[in-house]
Design a protein around this motif. Structure first.
Motif, PDB file in Angstrom:
ATOM      1  N   ASP A 136      45.714  -6.569 -68.119  1.00 39.01           N
ATOM      2  CA  ASP A 136      45.228  -5.195 -68.506  1.00 39.01           C
ATOM      3  C   ASP A 136      45.793  -4.643 -69.557  1.00 39.01           C
ATOM      4  O   ASP A 136      45.073  -4.053 -70.293  1.00 39.01           O
ATOM      5  CB  ASP A 136      45.398  -4.447 -67.093  1.00 39.01           C
ATOM      6  CG  ASP A 136      44.444  -5.068 -65.839  1.00 39.01           C
ATOM      7  OD1 ASP A 136      43.643  -5.606 -66.041  1.00 39.01           O
ATOM      8  OD2 ASP A 136      45.074  -4.928 -65.001  1.00 39.01           O
ATOM      9  N   THR A 162      39.971 -13.503 -62.433  1.00 38.72           N
ATOM     10  CA  THR A 162      40.308 -13.717 -60.917  1.00 38.72           C
ATOM     11  C   THR A 162      41.456 -12.674 -60.536  1.00 38.72           C
ATOM     12  O   THR A 162      41.500 -12.381 -59.214  1.00 38.72           O
ATOM     13  CB  THR A 162      40.616 -14.961 -60.690  1.00 38.72           C
ATOM     14  OG1 THR A 162      41.763 -15.235 -61.449  1.00 38.72           O
ATOM     15  CG2 THR A 162      39.487 -15.934 -60.753  1.00 38.72           C
ATOM     16  N   ARG A 163      42.063 -11.944 -61.571  1.00 42.08           N
ATOM     17  CA  ARG A 163      42.900 -10.814 -61.194  1.00 42.08           C
ATOM     18  C   ARG A 163      42.882  -9.799 -62.325  1.00 42.08           C
ATOM     19  O   ARG A 163      42.211  -9.854 -63.177  1.00 42.08           O
ATOM     20  CB  ARG A 163      44.381 -11.614 -61.313  1.00 42.08           C
ATOM     21  CG  ARG A 163      44.543 -13.032 -60.541  1.00 42.08           C
ATOM     22  CD  ARG A 163      46.019 -13.195 -60.647  1.00 42.08           C
ATOM     23  NE  ARG A 163      46.124 -13.671 -62.079  1.00 42.08           N
ATOM     24  CZ  ARG A 163      47.449 -14.184 -62.470  1.00 42.08           C
ATOM     25  NH1 ARG A 163      48.560 -13.690 -61.680  1.00 42.08           N
ATOM     26  NH2 ARG A 163      47.416 -14.457 -63.744  1.00 42.08           N
ATOM     27  N   GLY A 164      43.486  -8.799 -62.051  1.00 43.94           N
ATOM     28  CA  GLY A 164      43.952  -7.483 -62.840  1.00 43.94           C
ATOM     29  C   GLY A 164      42.390  -6.587 -62.628  1.00 43.94           C
ATOM     30  O   GLY A 164      41.470  -6.972 -62.355  1.00 43.94           O
ATOM     31  N   ARG A 207      45.472  -3.606 -58.131  1.00 44.65           N
ATOM     32  CA  ARG A 207      44.570  -4.684 -58.812  1.00 44.65           C
ATOM     33  C   ARG A 207      45.315  -4.681 -60.220  1.00 44.65           C
ATOM     34  O   ARG A 207      44.934  -5.703 -60.917  1.00 44.65           O
ATOM     35  CB  ARG A 207      43.170  -4.418 -58.735  1.00 44.65           C
ATOM     36  CG  ARG A 207      42.422  -4.431 -57.456  1.00 44.65           C
ATOM     37  CD  ARG A 207      41.057  -3.895 -57.791  1.00 44.65           C
ATOM     38  NE  ARG A 207      41.058  -2.597 -57.634  1.00 44.65           N
ATOM     39  CZ  ARG A 207      39.996  -1.622 -57.778  1.00 44.65           C
ATOM     40  NH1 ARG A 207      38.820  -2.313 -57.664  1.00 44.65           N
ATOM     41  NH2 ARG A 207      40.256  -0.338 -58.170  1.00 44.65           N
ATOM     42  N   TYR A 208      46.058  -3.955 -60.541  1.00 43.27           N
ATOM     43  CA  TYR A 208      46.548  -3.751 -61.831  1.00 43.27           C
ATOM     44  C   TYR A 208      47.523  -5.013 -62.151  1.00 43.27           C
ATOM     45  O   TYR A 208      48.343  -5.165 -61.288  1.00 43.27           O
ATOM     46  CB  TYR A 208      47.226  -2.274 -62.019  1.00 43.27           C
ATOM     47  CG  TYR A 208      48.137  -2.374 -63.617  1.00 43.27           C
ATOM     48  CD1 TYR A 208      47.611  -2.317 -64.739  1.00 43.27           C
ATOM     49  CD2 TYR A 208      49.579  -2.433 -63.430  1.00 43.27           C
ATOM     50  CE1 TYR A 208      48.296  -2.293 -65.688  1.00 43.27           C
ATOM     51  CE2 TYR A 208      50.304  -2.403 -64.509  1.00 43.27           C
ATOM     52  CZ  TYR A 208      49.597  -2.118 -65.715  1.00 43.27           C
ATOM     53  OH  TYR A 208      50.180  -2.307 -67.074  1.00 43.27           O
ATOM     54  N   LEU A 209      47.371  -5.563 -63.325  1.00 43.75           N
ATOM     55  CA  LEU A 209      48.302  -6.871 -63.732  1.00 43.75           C
ATOM     56  C   LEU A 209      48.452  -6.351 -65.226  1.00 43.75           C
ATOM     57  O   LEU A 209      47.508  -6.655 -65.932  1.00 43.75           O
ATOM     58  CB  LEU A 209      47.605  -8.012 -63.454  1.00 43.75           C
ATOM     59  CG  LEU A 209      48.389  -9.339 -63.675  1.00 43.75           C
ATOM     60  CD1 LEU A 209      49.645  -9.085 -62.993  1.00 43.75           C
ATOM     61  CD2 LEU A 209      47.766 -10.586 -63.661  1.00 43.75           C
ATOM     62  N   HIS A 255      42.690 -15.735 -70.084  1.00 47.02           N
ATOM     63  CA  HIS A 255      42.985 -15.610 -68.896  1.00 47.02           C
ATOM     64  C   HIS A 255      41.709 -15.972 -67.893  1.00 47.02           C
ATOM     65  O   HIS A 255      40.664 -16.355 -68.622  1.00 47.02           O
ATOM     66  CB  HIS A 255      43.355 -14.095 -68.228  1.00 47.02           C
ATOM     67  CG  HIS A 255      44.610 -13.633 -68.866  1.00 47.02           C
ATOM     68  ND1 HIS A 255      45.612 -13.672 -68.851  1.00 47.02           N
ATOM     69  CD2 HIS A 255      44.408 -12.849 -70.192  1.00 47.02           C
ATOM     70  CE1 HIS A 255      46.611 -13.163 -69.902  1.00 47.02           C
ATOM     71  NE2 HIS A 255      45.873 -12.529 -70.466  1.00 47.02           N
ATOM     72  N   GLY A 298      39.656  -8.380 -64.773  1.00 44.91           N
ATOM     73  CA  GLY A 298      38.904  -9.375 -64.212  1.00 44.91           C
ATOM     74  C   GLY A 298      37.969  -8.569 -63.066  1.00 44.91           C
ATOM     75  O   GLY A 298      36.715  -9.012 -62.835  1.00 44.91           O
TER      76      GLY A 298
END
Length: 597
Positions: free
Chosen positions: A213, A183-185, A207-209, A180, A188
């Motif tokens: 995660d 930039t996300r999660g 922010r959880y993905l 990945h 990140g």
């Protein structure tokens, strides 16, 4: 500062920049009162003789740092932990502030008392961090640390994600490889900021993905997200510790254990990252410098005092291998030239053991009775079965009575033309009724043996429907093969037919072709020749020729076991029509040049 004024200027300049300086003469003051002052930051003994120096050390507080300059120092004073350094004249004045600054920083904080459990925990965490950072296989390191942390923190699963700050890549190697961007999660966020997170429920944080995660998670789990940072704050690894939401929350001891692991693993991981980066740089440099030669060869060349001999790769096995390969090549060419491939005409075949006559119904109706049994010997004209003839008999009786009545009338009036015409018509009706009655009877056209019965009493029969088979000749064993019509010009009597029965692979029976059909027929004509019994069992397609071969024996042998042939058995027939060499197969232009088999 205690001591004389001689040579004290460099010391004064260094200390004036750091603290408020006070210089005392040991002969003019009460040494014990001065040194017992708790406000002392440090003490410099300068140019004291040994008695005054010993006296000053005794009066000094237990934690006050001491420097000694231009004084006599014995071994007992050198062993005193309060002594920071002995100042010699060789020390440059610009180096003195460094020594004084470190001394003024104070003693390191006392370590708290640890219980036996805490000591064991620290030892286990340190060993785990060392194994993780020293592993040469990142995937194995991720699996190992995940398993250990699951047990240590009583977690359901642990994800170990590696991070590259330069590219922003965030990837996992175990249990499934995935990559990945940071930039996300939550992972990140931790990789970018270096800040850890503790969530009682994962999906409560926007922010959880899950894909980054906790793949496979439903969002109701508890999460501990912990980055492992290097010396400069760069994040190398992000750990995501997962526990099911219905379980108790991570307590302070568990969170502290994870923090201790991160604290211990950080410098080691930083060292590992630097080592790998340096190894990559060295490898790239060696790749650029070595040219076409291996690095090991260049190192050996540089270390050697004289050039080595030319490498000899030939051994005793090389000549043997050469002649062996040459022999194999010659054998291969000989096989290509003289080896032959047989071309076969193949198709389905049916085994016949008897000449067979099919008995069919000449009229429709229900079957009244069967008068024979399978295997029974019958004579020509013998009654085999009878259809329901009640209607036919009633019609015959009516016609007979009408004929007799008209006959009496004719005898009474012999010259009456009407009576004569009626009598002729009634005679024809009686003959038709008798013929219809005869058609309700099924008789053997020739003598023979009753084969299979395909009827039962009460069954309704149609005109032309097969009732039974009559075996005429007991000794007429033969095989009827249906071979492709395109092979008819190459087929002739006397050829060898190879017969293979289903279920008995590689158990070939070799027969001699007795007759080859003159005409190429279609599937419908072939089915008519075989009869409805065998035709339904074969999938016929395309033009074909009927080939008949003699069956010498009533049985065949497979693996020393003898089995009997049976009427209507199916087989695969093959007749060799020609043979060609491998060279002819590879190079068709050679056909006709080489001898044919």
């Amino acid at each position: 500062m205690l001591g004389s004024e001689d040579g004290v200027a460099p010391l004064r300049e260094a200390l004036d920049a750091l603290i408020s300086l006070s210089q005392r003469d040991p002969e003019a003051v009460d040494l014990g009162a001065v040194l017992a002052d708790p406000a002392l930051a440090l003490v410099v003994f300068h140019a004291l003789d040994e008695p005054d120096l010993v006296k000053g050390m005794r009066a000094l507080g237990p934690e006050t740092p001491v420097f000694i300059s231009a004084s006599a120092v014995n071994d007992q004073i050198r062993a005193d932990p309060r002594l920071v350094f002995e100042l010699k004249s060789e020390i440059s004045p610009d180096q003195l502030p460094v020594l004084f600054t470190r001394a003024l920083g104070g003693a390191p904080p006392e370590r708290p008392e640890l219980s036996a459990d805490d000591v064991a925990l620290h030892k286990r965490v340190l060993e785990l961090a060392s194994r993780f950072a020293s592993s040469r296989d990142p995937a194995q390191a991720a699996r190992s640390v995940s398993a250990e942390l699951c047990e240590l923190l009583d977690a359901n699963r642990v994800h170990c994600l590696y991070h590259d700050g330069a590219s922003g890549a965030l990837w996992a190697l175990s249990p499934v490889e995935r990559e990945h961007r940071a930039t996300r999660g939550l992972a990140g966020f931790a990789a970018r900021t270096g800040k850890g997170l503790w969530l009682r429920r994962a999906d409560e944080d926007p922010r959880y993905l899950a894909a980054i995660d906790d793949p496979g998670g439903r969002g109701e789990e508890q999460l501990l997200v912990a980055p492992i940072c290097g010396a400069e704050g760069s994040v190398h690894v992000v750990l995501v510790v997962v526990r099911q939401g219905h379980r108790e929350a991570f307590d302070a001891r568990e969170r502290g254990s994870l923090g201790l692991f991160i604290q211990r693993a950080g410098p080691l991981v930083e060292h590992l990252a630097q080592r790998q980066e340096l190894a990559e740089l060295v490898r790239e440099h060696e790749e650029r410098e070595r040219g076409p030669f291996r690095v090991e060869a260049l190192r050996a060349r540089q270390a050697g005092e004289r050039p080595g001999e030319v490498i000899r790769v030939t051994g005793a096995w090389v000549p043997v291998s050469y002649w062996l390969v040459l022999a194999l090549v010659l054998v291969g060419f000989a096989y290509l030239a003289f080896g032959r491939i047989n071309i076969y005409s193949a198709g389905p075949a049916v085994i016949h053991l008897h000449e067979r006559r099919q008995i069919t119904a000449r009229s429709s109706g229900a079957l009244a009775e069967i008068l024979v049994e399978p295997g029974e010997r019958v004579d020509a004209g013998q009654l085999l079965a009878r259809l329901d003839d009640r209607v036919a008999r009633s019609e015959l009786t009516r016609a007979e009575l009408s004929f007799r009545a008209e006959l009496r009338a004719r005898l009474l009036e012999p010259d009456d033309p009407v009576t004569a015409a009626n009598l002729t018509d009634l005679r024809r009706q009686r003959d038709n009724a008798e013929a219809a009655l005869v058609e309700r009877e099924l008789r053997a056209p020739v003598a023979g043996t009753v084969g299979d019965l395909r009827i039962r009493p009460g069954q309704h029969l149609s005109v032309g429907e097969t009732l039974l088979s009559l075996l005429i000749d007991e000794d007429a064993r033969r095989v009827i093969a249906l071979l492709p019509g395109s092979d008819r010009p190459q087929l002739r009597p006397g050829m060898v037919m190879r017969l293979e029965l289903p279920g008995y692979q590689r158990a070939y029976q070799h027969l001699h072709v007795r007759h080859v059909g003159e005409e190429v027929v279609g599937p419908s004509e072939a089915r008519r020749f075989l009869g409805p019994t065998q035709a339904d069992a074969l999938a016929l397609d395309g033009p074909m020729v009927l080939v008949e071969a003699e069956l010498d024996e009533p049985s065949f042998v497979v693996d020393d076991q003898r089995y009997d042939y049976h009427e209507g058995m199916l087989a695969l027939a093959e007749v060799r029509v020609r043979s060609e060499s491998l060279l002819e197969m590879l190079f068709p232009a050679l056909r006709g040049v080489l001898p044919r088999g």
